[in-house]
Design an enzyme around this catalytic site. Sequence first.
Site, PDB file in Angstrom:
ATOM      1  N   GLY A   1     -10.522   3.591   1.813  1.00 56.12           N
ATOM      2  CA  GLY A   1     -11.553   3.392   0.795  1.00 56.12           C
ATOM      3  C   GLY A   1     -11.368   2.048   0.132  1.00 56.12           C
TER       4      GLY A   1
ATOM      5  CG  ASP B   1     -12.335  -0.911   2.047  1.00 54.93           C
ATOM      6  OD1 ASP B   1     -11.961  -1.676   1.145  1.00 54.93           O
ATOM      7  OD2 ASP B   1     -11.581  -0.519   2.963  1.00 54.93           O
TER       8      ASP B   1
ATOM      9  NE  ARG C   1      -3.433  -7.889   1.468  1.00 56.25           N
ATOM     10  CZ  ARG C   1      -2.562  -6.986   1.923  1.00 56.25           C
ATOM     11  NH1 ARG C   1      -1.279  -7.176   1.767  1.00 56.25           N
ATOM     12  NH2 ARG C   1      -2.954  -5.864   2.491  1.00 56.25           N
ATOM     13  CG  ASN C   2      -8.211  -9.243   5.742  1.00 54.59           C
ATOM     14  OD1 ASN C   2      -7.859  -9.685   6.825  1.00 54.59           O
ATOM     15  ND2 ASN C   2      -7.766  -8.089   5.253  1.00 54.59           N
TER      16      ASN C   2
ATOM     17  NE  ARG D   1       9.979  -3.732   9.268  1.00 51.70           N
ATOM     18  CZ  ARG D   1       9.311  -4.568  10.014  1.00 51.70           C
ATOM     19  NH1 ARG D   1       9.480  -4.561  11.310  1.00 51.70           N
ATOM     20  NH2 ARG D   1       8.458  -5.423   9.481  1.00 51.70           N
TER      21      ARG D   1
ATOM     22  CE  LYS E   1     -11.330  -3.308   4.287  1.00 47.69           C
ATOM     23  NZ  LYS E   1     -10.307  -4.078   3.609  1.00 47.69           N
TER      24      LYS E   1
ATOM     25  CB  SER F   1      -2.155  -1.998  -3.157  1.00 47.31           C
ATOM     26  OG  SER F   1      -1.900  -3.354  -2.887  1.00 47.31           O
TER      27      SER F   1
ATOM     28  CD1 TRP G   1      -2.606   1.534   2.309  1.00 51.64           C
ATOM     29  CD2 TRP G   1      -2.799   1.521   0.088  1.00 51.64           C
ATOM     30  NE1 TRP G   1      -3.619   2.399   1.963  1.00 51.64           N
ATOM     31  CE2 TRP G   1      -3.754   2.421   0.600  1.00 51.64           C
ATOM     32  CE3 TRP G   1      -2.729   1.369  -1.302  1.00 51.64           C
ATOM     33  CZ2 TRP G   1      -4.638   3.144  -0.206  1.00 51.64           C
ATOM     34  CZ3 TRP G   1      -3.607   2.091  -2.120  1.00 51.64           C
ATOM     35  CH2 TRP G   1      -4.545   2.961  -1.576  1.00 51.64           C
TER      36      TRP G   1
END
EC number: 1.1.1.94
Length: 328
Positions: free
Chosen positions: A123, A231, A242-243, A47, A178, A127, A27
């Site tokens: 929203g 969304d 992925r969810n 990182r 969601k 990605s 994202w």
Amino acid sequence: MTNSKIQNPKSKIQNLKSVVILGAGAWGTALAKLAAINGNQVHLWSRQGSQSLVSLLENAHIVLSAISMQGVRDVASVVQSSPVSPETIFVTATKGLETKTTYTPSQIWQEIFPNHPVVVLSGPNLSQEIVRELPAATVVASKNINAAQSVQLVFSSSRFRVYTNPDPVGVELGGTLKNVIAIAAGVCDGLNLGTNAKAALVTRGLTEIVRIGKNLGAKTETFYGLSGLGDLLATCNSPLSRNYQLGYQLAHGKTLKEILAGLPGIAEGVNTCRVLMEIAQQRSIAIPISEQVYQLLEGEVTPQQALDQLMLRDIKPEFDDFSTEQMW
Ligand SMILES: NC(=O)C1=CN([C@@H]2O[C@H](COP(=O)(O)OP(=O)(O)OC[C@H]3O[C@@H](n4cnc5c(N)ncnc54)[C@H](O)[C@@H]3O)[C@@H](O)[C@H]2O)C=CC1
Ligand SMILES: O=C(CO)COP(=O)(O)O
């Protein structure tokens, strides 16, 4: 990072900004591309990279966090120990809840930077579609409308339509909660339960999101906008989520551990579901679908048992309070 085909409709009147994006995951990288399209000076910080955060932050107009939930407080604390301009706007694009405090990401940023405007960006924004330059829309929400409008200008283009909204908590909770329903939607499709079942699941899932959101101070109508229903529809209907993928694979008998090991990136719904259960119990809010997702993730029920539990609940009216003016 610029692309001549895509243009900001307001590019001629826009003040170009220095934008630091924290988190070079899926994202953060997509958002960096969107901000760069408009000619903004964009720095994508990770990182793993060698770039010093301190030197980047000094001149940043906008600091956007696309860090996954578990890293938000650590990164915000690092930013706190760096010099930032008093004018800097913080934007959060993370969809999750903090385990220890049940805070949303914007609450963490606001706690650490009480004198800075904080804007939520959320929203229906898978990605992978955005990096392919497919059209999409999003919402930027803040109590500080000027800050929201600045962020709107930075990201708006002919491929990305950005709306402002004055309800940051509602926008953030829509995008976060969601993910739990998207896990359930993946299970529903994985079990081949059909279109009627999916429509019922998503609609009743939205009822749960509204119940929790209202209790936490959000405006009901926000959940019927892009960051809520929008969304929810995107995530519950796309194998790119992925969810959703996680739920789909649970329905096919894989364990959570196996699924997480093979998933590209983070499925925030897993941790969100645990925190959500805590909030619902503390506040006595009924969220039966999310509760079944929780039990499924904990290995306490099978997908079929979760379905049966939901179908055999006590019969009841559709709306919690039909006497109020607004049906929801
Ligand atoms: N990928 C997508 O389509 C969308 C994702 N989101 C949300 O954005 C957030 C990030 O998602 P993705 O980019 O997909 O995940 P990802 O797994 O691809 O990237 C997460 C990023 O966070 C960084 N991170 C995690 N912990 C950290 C720490 N302690 N210190 C520094 N950096 C740390 C990782 O290094 C990585 O760069 C999630 O909350 C997700 O729900 C929101 C909209 C769309
Ligand atoms: O939030 C998203 C789309 O708006 C991304 O969904 P996933 O995190 O499930 O991939």
